[in-house]
Enzyme design. Structure first.
Site, short mmCIF file in Angstrom:
data_model
loop_
_atom_site.label_atom_id
_atom_site.label_comp_id
_atom_site.label_asym_id
_atom_site.label_seq_id
_atom_site.Cartn_x
_atom_site.Cartn_y
_atom_site.Cartn_z
N HIS A 153 8.34 1.42 26.25
CA HIS A 153 7.95 2.58 27.05
C HIS A 153 9.15 3.49 27.25
O HIS A 153 10.16 3.07 27.81
CB HIS A 153 7.43 2.10 28.40
CG HIS A 153 6.67 3.15 29.13
ND1 HIS A 153 7.27 4.23 29.72
CD2 HIS A 153 5.34 3.30 29.35
CE1 HIS A 153 6.34 4.98 30.29
NE2 HIS A 153 5.17 4.44 30.08
N LYS B 118 -3.64 15.17 27.68
CA LYS B 118 -2.67 16.28 27.63
C LYS B 118 -3.29 17.49 26.93
O LYS B 118 -3.02 18.64 27.28
CB LYS B 118 -1.42 15.82 26.88
CG LYS B 118 -0.37 16.90 26.67
CD LYS B 118 0.90 16.29 26.13
CE LYS B 118 1.84 17.37 25.63
NZ LYS B 118 1.57 17.79 24.26
#
Length: 879
Positions: free
Chosen positions: A138, A545
């Site tokens: 991540h 997004k």
């Protein structure tokens, strides 16, 4: 917090007291008094005291560069300690006694019994259960490994302190250890000085496997068996594989130029080395335990006459594992291996078969209790981890494969493949896939980019089948994207079929997923190689997004539904792979609710889902927490398959279509349509400064020179979370609901909330986001960091946020957010007292940082990084 959380309150208070003592010793009374004054002002500010709020702003704005680091660290570290206490609370005895979770496996089996569920159907469903967690590196995992280790030790201390029979001396010893660990954390730099490499990230993932999942998986399988046995009346099979671990660490090269073929090979070697090391430790202990003399006739016939027959077998395995360790150690050190492949363990069955023979013999000889001890744990680990520890996914972006094939076709005089029509691409690819001759000339020298693609495929070819779980194509848009990867694998000498997985990410790609897969399934060659099995990945981050949370969620639902119907019609087993993140803007939701909100029948072949960075730590970082996570996943999957959610009614679909269109238009109207949005975003959030934080190996942007569209979904969400506007997780959703209600469709919306898990989960997720957002703090970023002519944008967004909050409250018939989950509301309220000063400090530091970016004071830069990690801890997620 309610009475049942008294231990949590006491633990947070104790950890805070020890942190205060540490700060006093390290920094002196003046700094501690300053920190305590800020805390009190923040608390009073939250209680509505305007004078305290102004005093808080004045105090934080006047802190010298010299003192700003310890102040930022104090609030950041307290939030980390709060996270530790809350994580421990979920597995504490107090929590277990106070709550019998309706979401647990045991409660599910009780309901199945009450509903007279078929034993045969339940058994069949449990035997098919699959939870495949794909661990990913991540880029916004903000906590260093050194600190994570100390946090685990603090958690262990809290566990020891829960024993009520401790003597005063024993309690003092544990508390002194706690104080020391907190002091060690204080004197450790929480900010990495160098960015981790992909190999570092892989080692972090394997450390998590070793320290938590290695213990958790056998424990969960025992728990699953015991719970199922009460319902079924018999044990599940020993070879059950309900948990599988895969990884993108070392395999995910999408947008990360540092993940090369050599890195992939190194990580694969390291995984085998680590697996051999862990199994060797287990087998060495087992050799001490299995001293029994009696064995079955079949066992004796197979392994010979020995005084201690089980030890004979186990010691042979120990020797092979020792050789395996040496073999991969040599590879990792670039030495010629000291042992040959014939002496080592390369296949799961080399471990499984002799140990399972031991297991069966012990049971036949009346020693079931011994068979079900350490030996059974090892068998479970072989089933779930195997001798590779985890399978690896390879991921690359679709245009990289197109460019590679185009380079080949240009060289051999066929023209530019990338410019061909889709039908022509497919015809060419199918022809080459069916051909026995190679496509790539031997004397051809590819460009470095194409060579890297081919080298990766060659690394795959060197692995035994099953080591690579699948090849994921990000931004997949056509059938040719999938066929192209198959051709590159064939040309690189891969001798077996590897699942090639299209990842549909944008709104348009999700809508086209059924059409693309239909084209693929119509290709005879393709149907011949997939053996009626197909995996498809659904992208949550980029679709949100691209179109906003509401439109993306509905597109994801419809795509999954369409793919389920298509594959059922064709007799193909479909596995849906969910690319979820920890935040709402990346598909995050409480696991149980998220899974039950999936379309009916979408989980019948199990769950495959990404687990990322800080969510790996929160959900899987401790063995007991990981067991609870597996329990929740298993319960939700079994419930979805045995007690499926309702099909959405036609009028619900119509409403969702409307909500999707309206919310997407609103979202894109702001993010794409307002010319001022990008400069506003860059000013009002720490987006530009995030790139300076050495969090992950992957760059924050696919294209370093691009705008918002080129920014990765994770830093996009991370930036908005930092300034507490949380924009990607709500923009467009509430306004769309409000418009539909104003059209007179409020009754249908309310019925959707009450009767459709998909919709009620979306509303619950919005409520959580709103609870963590703060319009006043967002305004502070604007007033200090944004040009006045752009203020209108922030004002409009905050007004919309406030309106959306009222809309959601009206749907839930509540006057306050999260009032149905009071302990979460209390947790957020507690965190706000410590997160607010970090937000206000961040505003001040960003102002100082941007005043003279060429000559930034090192203390300012360091303190800014600390506020970023501290706010991430306070929000309990990053991106």
């Amino acid at each position: 917090m309610t009475q049942e959380y008294s231990t949590l309150r006491n633990n947070i208070s104790m950890l805070g007291r020890f942190l205060g003592e540490t700060i006093n010793d390290a920094q002196g009374e003046d700094i501690l008094e300053l920190i305590e004054n800020i805390r009190k002002l923040s608390r009073n500010s939250r209680a509505g005291d305007d004078k305290a709020r102004q005093a808080l702003l004045d105090t934080l704005g006047s802190i010298s560069n010299e003192n700003i680091i310890p102040v930022a660290r104090a609030f950041s570290q307290f939030l980390n300690l709060t996270n530790i206490a809350e994580q421990y609370q979920t597995i504490s005895r107090e929590h277990s006694l106070a709550q019998s979770s309706s979401q647990s496996l045991s409660e599910l089996f009780k309901r199945l019994k009450e509903q007279n569920a078929s034993v045969e159907e339940v058994h069949k469903t449990v035997e098919k259960l699959l939870i495949e967690l794909v661990l990913t590196a991540h880029p916004t995992e903000t906590t260093r490994r050194s600190l994570i280790h100390k946090h685990i030790e603090i958690n262990k201390c809290l566990s020891k302190l829960e024993h009520h029979d401790l003597t005063e001396k024993e309690r003092n010893i544990i508390e002194r250890l706690l104080l020391r660990l907190i002091a060690e954390a204080w004197h450790t730099n929480e900010i990495r000085t160098v960015r981790p490499t992909p190999f570092d990230e892989a080692k972090w993932g394997f450390a998590m496997l070793e320290n938590s999942l290695w213990q958790a998986v056998p424990e969960f399988l025992r728990q699953l068996n015991e719970t199922a046995r009460e319902f079924l009346g018999y044990d599940l099979s020993v070879g059950l594989k309900p948990v599988r671990i895969s990884s993108w660490m070392g395999g995910d090269r999408d947008g990360n130029p540092f993940v090369t073929a050599q890195i992939t090979k190194k990580v694969l070697y390291f995984a085998r080395w680590k697996a051999a090391d862990l199994f060797l430790q287990d087998i060495s202990k087992l050799a001490d335990e299995l001293s029994m003399m009696k064995c079955s006739d079949e066992f004796r016939d197979k392994y010979g006459e020995h005084l201690e027959p089980y030890r004979f077998v186990v010691k042979n395995l120990r020797n092979q594992l020792t050789a395996t360790l040496a073999y991969f150690d040599d590879h990792l050190s670039n030495r010629t291996p000291r042992v040959s492949e014939s002496e080592i363990i390369l296949e799961d069955n080399q471990l499984w078969e002799p140990l399972y023979d031991c297991y069966q013999s012990l049971i036949q000889c009346g020693m079931r209790i011994i068979a079900n001890g350490s030996l059974l744990n090892i068998l479970h680990r072989i089933s779930c981890f195997g001798v590779t520890l985890s399978q690896m996914d390879i991921r690359q972006e679709s245009t990289r494969h197109t460019d590679a094939i185009a380079e080949i076709t240009r060289y051999i005089g066929l023209g530019d493949y990338s410019q061909w029509m889709e039908d022509d691409k497919q015809a060419f690819l199918i022809r080459e896939l069916s051909s026995r001759r190679p496509l790539i000339p031997q004397n051809w020298t590819p460009s470095p980019e194409t060579k890297e693609i081919l080298d990766t495929c060659k690394v795959i070819a060197q692995q035994k089948q099953g080591v690579i779980a699948c090849y994921v194509i990000s931004m997949a848009r056509s059938a040719s994207d999938v066929l192209a990867v198959h051709l590159l694998l064939k040309e690189s000498g891969v001798p077996y079929h590897i699942p090639v997985v299209p990842l549909f990410e944008t709104l348009e790609d999700l809508d086209a997923a059924e059409k693309v897969m239909t084209q693929l399934f119509n290709v005879g060659w393709y149907r011949g190689v997939i053996n009626n099995r197909q995996m498809v990945m659904i992208g949550y981050s980029d679709s949100a997004k691209d179109a906003g949370m509401m439109a993306a969620s509905w597109a994801q639902y419809r795509a999954q539904e369409a793919l389920v119907n298509l594959t059922e019609k064709l007799g193909i087993e479909l596995t849906l792979f969910h690319g979820r993140g920890g935040t709402i803007g990346r598909g995050g939701a409480p696991a149980h609710a998220a899974l039950l909100s999936q379309p009916p029948r979408s989980l019948k072949n199990g769950l495959r889902v990404t687990e990322q960075g800080e969510m790996i730590r929160f959900k899987l970082g401790l063995p007991a927490v990981a067991v609870e996570t597996f329990d929740l996943y298993a319960s939700a999957i079994l419930e979805a398959n045995l007690l499926p959610p309702p099909e959405p009614k036609p009028e619900w679909r119509t409403i969702m279509d409307e909500l999707s269109t309206i919310s997407c238009d609103i979202y894109r109207g702001v993010v794409r349509g307002d010319k001022d949005f990008v400069p506003y975003f860059r000013s009002a959030t720490p987006e530009q400064e995030l790139s300076k934080l050495p969090l992950g190996s992957r760059p924050a942007k696919r294209n370093p020179n691009g705008g918002v569209e080129s920014l990765r979904a994770i830093p996009w969400i991370f930036a908005w979370m930092q300034n507490r506007l949380m924009l990607p997780a709500w923009l467009g959703a509430g306004a769309a609901i409000r418009q539909v209600i104003e059209q007179g469709k409020g009754d249908i919306i309310h019925k959707m909330c009450e009767n459709w898990p998909f919709f009620s989960t979306r509303i619950g997720m919005l409520e959580m986001v709103f609870s963590k957002s703060d319009t006043w703090l967002s305004q502070q970023y604007d007033q200090r960091l944004v040009k006045k002519e752009l203020w209108y944008l922030g004002e409009n967004l905050r007004k919309q946020l406030e309106d959306d909050i009222q809309t959601v409250l009206s749907l839930s018939h509540q006057s306050e957010l999260m009032s149905d989950l009071p302990w979460i509301a209390d947790s957020i309220a507690l965190r706000n007292i410590y997160t607010d000063p970090l937000n206000l400090l961040q505003v001040e530091l960003l102002h100082r940082f941007r005043e003279n970016p060429e000559q930034v004071n090192p203390d300012v830069e360091q303190a800014l990084m600390i506020t970023i990690t501290g706010i991430a801890a306070g929000m309990r997620n990053t991106g």
